[in-house]
Design a protein around this motif. Structure first.
Motif, PDB file in Angstrom:
ATOM      1  N   PHE A  22       0.825  -1.197   0.000  1.00 14.01           N
ATOM      2  CA  PHE A  22       0.000   0.000   0.000  1.00 14.01           C
ATOM      3  C   PHE A  22       0.861   1.249   0.000  1.00 14.01           C
ATOM      4  O   PHE A  22       0.520   2.254  -0.614  1.00 14.01           O
ATOM      5  CB  PHE A  22      -0.904   0.012   1.242  1.00 14.01           C
ATOM      6  N   GLY A  23       1.958   1.184   0.749  1.00 17.96           N
ATOM      7  CA  GLY A  23       2.840   2.333   0.781  1.00 17.96           C
ATOM      8  C   GLY A  23       3.366   2.654  -0.605  1.00 17.96           C
ATOM      9  O   GLY A  23       3.435   3.810  -1.012  1.00 17.96           O
ATOM     10  N   MET A  24       3.727   1.589  -1.368  1.00 19.04           N
ATOM     11  CA  MET A  24       4.227   1.834  -2.727  1.00 19.04           C
ATOM     12  C   MET A  24       3.129   2.439  -3.584  1.00 19.04           C
ATOM     13  O   MET A  24       3.383   3.289  -4.429  1.00 19.04           O
ATOM     14  CB  MET A  24       4.726   0.522  -3.341  1.00 19.04           C
ATOM     15  N   LEU A 103      -8.538   3.571  -2.853  1.00 22.97           N
ATOM     16  CA  LEU A 103      -9.869   2.980  -2.700  1.00 22.97           C
ATOM     17  C   LEU A 103      -9.994   1.718  -3.534  1.00 22.97           C
ATOM     18  O   LEU A 103     -10.495   0.690  -3.074  1.00 22.97           O
ATOM     19  CB  LEU A 103     -10.934   3.979  -3.138  1.00 22.97           C
ATOM     20  N   PHE A 104      -9.515   1.801  -4.800  1.00 19.56           N
ATOM     21  CA  PHE A 104      -9.504   0.596  -5.626  1.00 19.56           C
ATOM     22  C   PHE A 104      -8.703  -0.496  -4.950  1.00 19.56           C
ATOM     23  O   PHE A 104      -9.063  -1.678  -4.990  1.00 19.56           O
ATOM     24  CB  PHE A 104      -8.869   0.894  -6.995  1.00 19.56           C
ATOM     25  N   GLY A 105      -7.577  -0.051  -4.316  1.00 24.67           N
ATOM     26  CA  GLY A 105      -6.745  -1.028  -3.636  1.00 24.67           C
ATOM     27  C   GLY A 105      -7.509  -1.765  -2.558  1.00 24.67           C
ATOM     28  O   GLY A 105      -7.400  -2.989  -2.409  1.00 24.67           O
ATOM     29  N   ILE A 106      -8.327  -1.008  -1.797  1.00 26.95           N
ATOM     30  CA  ILE A 106      -9.094  -1.658  -0.722  1.00 26.95           C
ATOM     31  C   ILE A 106     -10.076  -2.661  -1.313  1.00 26.95           C
ATOM     32  O   ILE A 106     -10.242  -3.772  -0.789  1.00 26.95           O
ATOM     33  CB  ILE A 106      -9.845  -0.616   0.111  1.00 26.95           C
ATOM     34  N   VAL A 138      -0.131  -9.195  -4.861  1.00 24.71           N
ATOM     35  CA  VAL A 138       0.021  -9.333  -6.314  1.00 24.71           C
ATOM     36  C   VAL A 138      -0.913  -8.377  -7.029  1.00 24.71           C
ATOM     37  O   VAL A 138      -0.524  -7.640  -7.939  1.00 24.71           O
ATOM     38  CB  VAL A 138      -0.269 -10.787  -6.720  1.00 24.71           C
ATOM     39  N   LEU A 139      -2.188  -8.360  -6.599  1.00 24.63           N
ATOM     40  CA  LEU A 139      -3.161  -7.508  -7.276  1.00 24.63           C
ATOM     41  C   LEU A 139      -2.814  -6.032  -7.117  1.00 24.63           C
ATOM     42  O   LEU A 139      -2.986  -5.231  -8.046  1.00 24.63           O
ATOM     43  CB  LEU A 139      -4.559  -7.784  -6.717  1.00 24.63           C
ATOM     44  N   LEU A 140      -2.336  -5.658  -5.932  1.00 23.35           N
ATOM     45  CA  LEU A 140      -1.995  -4.259  -5.714  1.00 23.35           C
ATOM     46  C   LEU A 140      -0.817  -3.848  -6.584  1.00 23.35           C
ATOM     47  O   LEU A 140      -0.786  -2.738  -7.125  1.00 23.35           O
ATOM     48  CB  LEU A 140      -1.645  -4.025  -4.252  1.00 23.35           C
ATOM     49  N   SER A 141       0.163  -4.743  -6.738  1.00 26.40           N
ATOM     50  CA  SER A 141       1.293  -4.396  -7.600  1.00 26.40           C
ATOM     51  C   SER A 141       0.828  -4.237  -9.037  1.00 26.40           C
ATOM     52  O   SER A 141       1.289  -3.348  -9.753  1.00 26.40           O
ATOM     53  CB  SER A 141       2.355  -5.484  -7.534  1.00 26.40           C
ATOM     54  N   PHE A 142      -0.090  -5.098  -9.447  1.00 25.37           N
ATOM     55  CA  PHE A 142      -0.654  -4.977 -10.793  1.00 25.37           C
ATOM     56  C   PHE A 142      -1.332  -3.627 -10.949  1.00 25.37           C
ATOM     57  O   PHE A 142      -1.188  -2.932 -11.952  1.00 25.37           O
ATOM     58  CB  PHE A 142      -1.671  -6.098 -11.002  1.00 25.37           C
ATOM     59  N   LEU A 143      -2.103  -3.229  -9.930  1.00 26.00           N
ATOM     60  CA  LEU A 143      -2.770  -1.934  -9.971  1.00 26.00           C
ATOM     61  C   LEU A 143      -1.760  -0.816 -10.096  1.00 26.00           C
ATOM     62  O   LEU A 143      -1.957   0.152 -10.829  1.00 26.00           O
ATOM     63  CB  LEU A 143      -3.606  -1.756  -8.698  1.00 26.00           C
ATOM     64  N   MET A 144      -0.639  -0.981  -9.377  1.00 26.60           N
ATOM     65  CA  MET A 144       0.391   0.047  -9.467  1.00 26.60           C
ATOM     66  C   MET A 144       0.946   0.134 -10.872  1.00 26.60           C
ATOM     67  O   MET A 144       1.189   1.223 -11.401  1.00 26.60           O
ATOM     68  CB  MET A 144       1.516  -0.268  -8.482  1.00 26.60           C
ATOM     69  N   MET A 145       1.143  -1.024 -11.507  1.00 21.38           N
ATOM     70  CA  MET A 145       1.640  -0.993 -12.877  1.00 21.38           C
ATOM     71  C   MET A 145       0.662  -0.288 -13.798  1.00 21.38           C
ATOM     72  O   MET A 145       1.046   0.451 -14.689  1.00 21.38           O
ATOM     73  CB  MET A 145       1.859  -2.422 -13.387  1.00 21.38           C
TER      74      MET A 145
ATOM     75  N   LEU C 301      -7.485   4.873   5.106  1.00 17.92           N
ATOM     76  CA  LEU C 301      -7.584   3.590   4.416  1.00 17.92           C
ATOM     77  C   LEU C 301      -6.732   2.538   5.103  1.00 17.92           C
ATOM     78  O   LEU C 301      -7.109   1.361   5.137  1.00 17.92           O
ATOM     79  CB  LEU C 301      -7.184   3.761   2.953  1.00 17.92           C
ATOM     80  N   LEU C 302      -5.603   2.958   5.700  1.00 16.27           N
ATOM     81  CA  LEU C 302      -4.817   1.989   6.467  1.00 16.27           C
ATOM     82  C   LEU C 302      -5.608   1.490   7.661  1.00 16.27           C
ATOM     83  O   LEU C 302      -5.550   0.314   8.028  1.00 16.27           O
ATOM     84  CB  LEU C 302      -3.512   2.626   6.935  1.00 16.27           C
ATOM     85  N   GLY C 303      -6.369   2.413   8.287  1.00 15.39           N
ATOM     86  CA  GLY C 303      -7.203   1.989   9.399  1.00 15.39           C
ATOM     87  C   GLY C 303      -8.237   0.961   8.965  1.00 15.39           C
ATOM     88  O   GLY C 303      -8.459  -0.054   9.634  1.00 15.39           O
ATOM     89  N   VAL C 304      -8.875   1.235   7.805  1.00 16.00           N
ATOM     90  CA  VAL C 304      -9.868   0.279   7.300  1.00 16.00           C
ATOM     91  C   VAL C 304      -9.204  -1.061   6.993  1.00 16.00           C
ATOM     92  O   VAL C 304      -9.723  -2.133   7.314  1.00 16.00           O
ATOM     93  CB  VAL C 304     -10.552   0.849   6.045  1.00 16.00           C
ATOM     94  N   LEU C 305      -8.017  -0.971   6.384  1.00 14.78           N
ATOM     95  CA  LEU C 305      -7.290  -2.204   6.084  1.00 14.78           C
ATOM     96  C   LEU C 305      -6.984  -2.983   7.354  1.00 14.78           C
ATOM     97  O   LEU C 305      -7.043  -4.213   7.373  1.00 14.78           O
ATOM     98  CB  LEU C 305      -5.956  -1.866   5.422  1.00 14.78           C
ATOM     99  N   GLY C 306      -6.634  -2.242   8.415  1.00 10.22           N
ATOM    100  CA  GLY C 306      -6.343  -2.919   9.679  1.00 10.22           C
ATOM    101  C   GLY C 306      -7.536  -3.734  10.140  1.00 10.22           C
ATOM    102  O   GLY C 306      -7.408  -4.886  10.572  1.00 10.22           O
ATOM    103  N   MET C 307      -8.729  -3.142  10.020  1.00  9.45           N
ATOM    104  CA  MET C 307      -9.916  -3.889  10.419  1.00  9.45           C
ATOM    105  C   MET C 307     -10.121  -5.115   9.531  1.00  9.45           C
ATOM    106  O   MET C 307     -10.474  -6.189  10.009  1.00  9.45           O
ATOM    107  CB  MET C 307     -11.149  -2.990  10.336  1.00  9.45           C
TER     108      MET C 307
END
Lengths: 220, 670, 315
Positions: A22-24, A103-106, A138-145, C301-307
């Motif tokens: 997520f940080g990336m 948001l997409f990431g979540i 994996v999916l998040l890295s794809f999203l980043m790409m 969003l990190l907070g939501v992810l934590g949950m």
């Protein structure tokens, strides 16, 4: 909760991997991206090490060492050199803005978790609940790409995707056969070298590493 | 001597009759002084009686009555059970404040129009009470339509203004679209039985899963049109500002709740089972509505439109609570369902009070300054201190700040979300934290919108010179607002009493109670589940804040001093500070507009460097209006245009139509 | 609720109010050391407060009663918040009155009051500060709530006492969701306490201010109360962070013998946290104002992810 301590450590490493992914996704600067990638490699090797130690699968020790060497030391060094030679220090530009990307990431994370839930029940390793996190990485890295418009972050996304796949393999099946691993490692290394050459070519042709210019290369 | 065999329902009916009598009296008398000083306060008295009787009958058995009115074979059935009693209490309690306020607000209106307004107002009140008490579909629809019509006439009181006529038309249109859906919903539940139009019969009928779902969807759509959920919300931001302020308060505070009553009645009382996906649908729609409402509220420049969008947000929160209740109830987790339902009903009560208070405050500002546009207001706390203080209570309450009432319902709803793990479906389990996140986001944005509302109207410097002659509100208005403000405070400080009463409704609808009793946990502590789990004591909190304030104030004065000097504000070296240099309403909402740009349809007119008289214009439009309403309207027009071809203007063809119809009927009867 | 616990609550109240400026002084001193300056000394906040209290209050011509009483309201709210967090022992009689949601509510109450007071004078700086503060808080408050929810889901309670008991005194379990919550909490702490990278607490350029712009018009005892309240707020947030993420050493209910150890451990943790905060501020740069919502959106969003992680890995 009843999970042995090593299981908790692996869970913690998995969570850190997802955090770094997520940080990336939310990073704007290329230097920080490379550093985050190095950290991700470190966490990955630590996780592999713990899996090796708690499940007594000795070949995983070699995997951990290889990951450490390749992903924490060699690849970031190559990337840093490339960046310096290409004189690339800009802010990363994104196709869609960062909060929307996250948001997409979540949504992807929820999807990955639900996908992995039945598979986790079938796996028999100590780290089976982390399969969902690995798939999410994996999916998040794809999203980043997909959402970056310059070349270097796309490549880092590709490498991070490989990290996620490696973690998925380790957590679900105690790693791939050694031959496959060595092959993949070699592929990644060679790929990086070739990509580095490509960066220079792209830059010479278009005077920029912005991938929008590549759209000109089509039949008119 | 009160007749001891008078049932509560008889007394409630008596109040309805009394209101109708007042309505006619107002229409006939047409004397401004009599109407405002006598009839409106008398209406408030009736509301007090209604609230009292509703409160006392919450714990009792449901009583039924059959009126000899209506058609020969279809008499009116009435019923006063826990759910009706609760909503009647909301109606009565809020109407007291609003009627008292109206006694002062309309003191300058001329007699004829005021008489008509008084008539419509009391008919409106009476019809809403009848909606809550109706026990069959026929009575319900009659009361519903009366409510819609009387509110339409109230909205178009100032019908000389074209914009108000248009708002009224839109309101009536969507109200009737909703009414058709409600009628179809009742039709499905009636299922072809002769006596099936009574609610008692509908309770006994068992519908298959498919038809029950159809019923729920029709009810959600139909009642949702009246409540103002997405996408049927377009009338709310037009109709509420167009109406006179006490009417807006009444509509926002109580009329929207009749729709909530309808949804609850149909889903939990008339249908015998609920499905989990209904709850998820309601949850999703509620959250989207809440976020939509609050985002639009932060970018408005008209104070009543801002409040109207805020009402949309609160209705969204209430529908979210209903969705959560349905989800829990369908999985038979009735204790948690009771918690979610308590939170929902508490919010219904709270919203009536604080939104009513805010609309009344806005009404006083409008009355004093003649301005609705936030860009022409400002600094009114100096001219209207009492209104400012009472409105501050409303602003703090709606932002969900302890120890006022908005916080209690928000707290209960969040507790319900947190207690949710343990649902069998993993997708649902993961959906709940995301839903809780969206809810707290909406609540935080609501605080943003309300700080903007209060700050731009009452604080700062006046943006127009004429504001310095604004006058404070009169006695009646202050009385009405004070009633609502005290209500906000008491509802926030004494939640246990309220929950004890709401438990009666919980028992009726989800067959479980929170079991909070004043004796068990004391007056002060609110512990819905268990003390280690969650507890909240607003009285202690309020007490500590007061004691702390007093202590700090006295300590600082005693240890140091209380000297004050007055001077000009900090101008950073620029001496020509004008009132235009403070934030306008648009400026205050600009960050939200920038972050959520994709959400709004913004139409901009920017000046070019060559304009002789450069001007900037930015308009925030509702995207759903362009994407949904306008295309639908064009479609309807096109279809109607097709039908227009039937009109030839020639008599022979019309005679031919009649002839063909006659032949068809004769053939059919054979 | 016995006399001894009541006395203990009063003791915590006094300690919190008196020690909070010292924490602020420590953070400023660490920053000075890291920036190779000699700094103003640990006791500078106290000297500032005394100096301010002695002065005459200067109010603008159109300041309303809301403006004049907000500093008291702010001070009392922050004092209350700091008095409720279990810092040395979990045995506080006031704790059941306010749970984590109400704690966030108290912070929100203080924030709404100061934002309204900022708009009261009607100059551009006040409204600028109010608008920016609400911009930062509309994401920071949900993020903080998400952090608390993660902790509540793990300990099945929203009462601070129970949460801290769960983390401090039950068996040590590593909670990955708390890793996410920790990062989110750190970001919220920086935002809410007007620290770099969201806001520079020592700026004097009005266009870069968020928190300082709101209190630009205040002087003398009002400003003293507000500054004091800011340091108490930082203290409260730090102790909440310690209680949630590093709770070892807190004395449990009724165990008076562990109290001295608890106090000593607390002091060590506060020193470490202050140093860490100063380090974080020194190596970061202040964000542009429209990057701040991105920063806080990430925290949310990190907070939501934590949950979500909690649901996946821990149940």
């Amino acid at each position: 909760m009843g999970i042995p301590f090593s299981g908790q450590l692996i869970n913690l490493c998995a969570a850190l991997l997802l955090l770094i992914a997520f940080g990336m996704l939310s990073q704007r600067r290329v230097l920080s991206l490379i550093n985050l990638f190095a950290w991700q490699g470190l966490v990955l090797s630590v996780a592999t090490f713990i899996v090796a130690w708690s499940s007594h699968q000795h070949h995983l020790y070699y995997s951990a060492g290889l990951t450490l060497l390749l992903k924490v030391i060699i690849l970031p060094w190559i990337l840093h050199r490339l960046i310096r030679k290409l004189n690339v220090k800009w802010d990363v530009e994104t196709m869609i803005n960062i909060p929307t990307t996250m948001l997409f990431g979540i949504v992807l994370v929820i999807f990955a978790f639900n996908l992995a839930a039945p598979i986790s029940q079938m796996a028999s390793t100590i780290a089976k609940s982390t399969l969902g996190i690995a798939m999410a990485c994996v999916l998040l890295s794809f999203l980043m790409m997909i959402t970056r418009s310059k070349a270097v972050p796309q490549v880092i996304g590709f490498l991070a995707m490989e990290n996620g796949l490696f973690f998925a393999a380790t957590s679900a099946t105690y790693g791939m056969p050694m031959v496959v691993e060595l092959g993949i490692a070699l592929d990644v290394l060679v790929g990086m070298v070739i990509l580095g050459i490509f960066f220079f070519q792209i830059r010479e042709t278009f005077d920029s590493l912005d991938l929008k210019h590549m759209e000109k290369l089509r039949e008119e | 001597m009160i007749a001891s065999n008078l049932l509560p329902i008889d007394i409630a009916l008596g109040v309805v009759m009394y209101w109708l009598a007042l309505a006619f009296a107002g229409l006939l008398l047409q004397n401004t002084r009599v109407v405002t000083q006598l009839i409106f306060p008398a209406g408030a008295l009736g509301a007090l009686v209604l609230a009292a009787i509703a409160l006392s009958s919450l714990g009792g058995t449901p009583n039924v009555a059959v009126l000899p009115l209506g058609l020969p074979d279809l008499p009116f059935h009435l019923r006063l059970d826990a759910l009706s009693a609760f909503f009647l209490f909301v109606l009565g309690a809020a109407a007291i404040g609003i009627s008292l306020y109206s006694a002062g607000y309309f003191r300058a209106m001329e007699g004829g129009r005021l008489g008509l307004l008084c008539f419509e107002y009391h008919v409106f009140l009476a019809s809403m009470a009848l909606v809550f008490m109706a026990d069959d579909a026929y009575m319900f629809m009659v009361a519903w339509e009366t409510m819609a019509l009387s509110s339409y006439f109230l909205v178009t009181t100032d019908h000389e203004v074209a914009e108000i006529r248009r708002a009224g038309f839109l309101y009536l249109l969507i109200a009737h679209v909703g009414a058709i859906s409600i009628l179809m919903c009742f039709g499905v539940m009636q299922g072809g039985h002769a006596d099936g139009y009574t609610f008692a019969a509908m309770r006994g009928a068992h519908l298959s899963g498919f038809w029950a779902s159809i019923t729920f969807l029709l009810a959600l759509f139909g009642f949702g049109a009246k409540a103002g959920i997405l996408p049927l919300h377009a009338w709310l931001p037009e109709a509420h500002p167009a109406a006179p302020s006490p009417v807006s308060a009444m509509m926002s505070g109580i009329m929207l709740k009749t729709a909530i009553y309808g949804i609850l009645r149909v889903t939990f009382d008339l249908l015998d089972t609920q499905m989990w996906w209904w709850g998820v649908l309601a949850l999703a729609i509620g959250l989207l509505t809440a976020l939509f409402g609050v985002l639009f509220a932060t970018v408005q420049s008209d104070m009543k439109r801002l409040l109207a969008y805020s009402s949309i947000e609160n209705i969204g929160i209430i529908v979210t609570g209903i969705g959560l209740t349905i989800v829990f109830h369908s999985y038979h987790k009735d204790a948690v369902a009771a918690l979610a339902l308590t939170a929902t009903l508490y919010h219904v009560l709270n919203h009536a009070f604080f939104k009513g208070l805010l609309f009344l405050g806005a009404g006083s500002v409008l009355h004093a300054t003649g301005e609705r546009n936030l860009g022409k207001l400002g600094g009114l706390i100096h001219q209207m201190p009492k209104v400012a203080l009472l409105t501050l209570v409303g602003v703090l309450a709606i932002s969900g700040l302890p120890p006022l009432n908005g916080f209690v319902s928000e707290w209960l709803l969040l507790q319900a979300f947190l207690l949710s793990p343990g649902l069998p479906q993993s997708y649902l389990n993961m959906l709940i934290p995301v839903a809780a996140a969206a809810l707290v986001l909406a609540a935080a944005l609501a605080a943003y919108a309300m700080v903007k509302f209060y700050g731009v109207i009452f604080l700062g410097q006046p943006r127009d010179e004429s504001l310095r002659e604004a006058h404070d509100a009169g006695v009646w208005e202050r009385l009405g607002m004070a009633w609502l403000a005290v209500g906000c405070l008491l509802l926030g400080l004494l939640p246990v009493f309220v929950i004890v009463q709401i438990d009666n409704v919980n028992q009726m609808l989800v067959h479980a109670e929170l079991g909070v009793s004043a004796a068990k946990s004391g007056l002060m502590w609110l512990t819905p589940v268990a003390e280690e789990r969650a507890s909240y004591s607003p009285v202690i909190l309020f007490g500590i804040i007061l004691v702390g304030l007093a202590f700090t104030f006295v300590a600082v004065r005693k240890l140091y001093h209380g000297r004050v000097r007055r001077s000009d504000p900090w101008d950073c070296g620029f001496p020509e500070q004008t009132a235009r240099m403070q934030d306008s309403a648009e400026g205050f909402g600009q960050p939200i507009r920038q972050i959520f740009e994709f959400f709004f349809g913004i139409v901009r007119e920017v000046p070019s460097p060559f304009d002789k008289q450069p001007r900037y214009r930015g308009e925030t439009r509702d995207l759903l209006w362009e994407w949904l309403y306008l295309p639908l309207a064009r479609l309807v027009e096109w279809v109607s245009g097709l039908f227009g071809r039937l009109q030839h203007g020639r008599i022979h063809v019309y005679l031919l139509y009649s002839f063909l119809t006659l032949l068809a009927l004769l053939a059919f009867i054979r | 609720m016995s006399i001894s616990t009541l006395l203990f609550q009063l003791f915590q109240d006094t300690v919190v109010v008196l020690l909070a400026p010292l924490l602020m002084g420590w953070v400023n001193q660490c920053r000075a050391w890291m920036q190779s300056r000699s700094g103003a000394g640990l006791w500078q906040p106290y000297r500032t407060l005394i100096k301010l209290f002695k002065k005459d209050a200067v109010l603008a011509h159109n300041a309303s009663p809301l403006f004049r009483y907000t500093p008291y309201m702010l001070f009392v709210c922050m004092w209350l918040a700091a008095a409720l967090v279990p810092v040395v022992a979990t045995d506080l009689p006031l704790s059941p009155a306010v749970d984590v949601i109400a704690l966030v509510g108290i912070f929100a109450l203080a924030r709404v009051f100061i934002a309204l007071a900022a708009m009261d004078i009607g100059t551009s700086f006040g409204t600028l500060g109010a608008r920016r503060e609400m911009l930062v808080s509309f994401l920071a408050e949900p993020a903080l709530l998400m952090v608390f929810f993660t902790a509540s889901l793990i300990s099945h309670s929203t009462s601070l006492t129970t949460i801290v008991e769960q983390f401090a005194h039950k068996e040590l379990v590593l909670y990955p969701s708390m890793a996410f919550a920790g990062v989110a909490f750190l970001m919220v702490l920086l935002a809410e306490n007007a620290r770099i990278p969201v806001d520079n607490p020592s700026t004097h350029l009005e266009l870069t201010m968020i928190h300082e712009a709101m209190i630009l018009e205040y002087s003398a005892r009002h400003l003293a109360l507000i500054e004091w309240a800011s340091s108490i707020k930082l203290f409260a947030y730090t102790t909440i962070g310690i209680a949630l993420f590093m709770p070892w050493g807190i004395a449990e209910t009724g165990n008076w013998g562990a109290l001295p150890l608890g106090i000593a451990v607390l002091l060590v943790k506060l020193l470490a946290c202050g140093f860490g905060l100063a380090l974080l501020e020194t190596i970061s740069a202040k964000l542009r104002i429209f990057r701040a919502p991105e920063f806080l959106g990430t925290a949310f969003l990190l907070g939501v992810l934590g949950m979500l992680i909690h649901f996946l890995l821990e149940s």
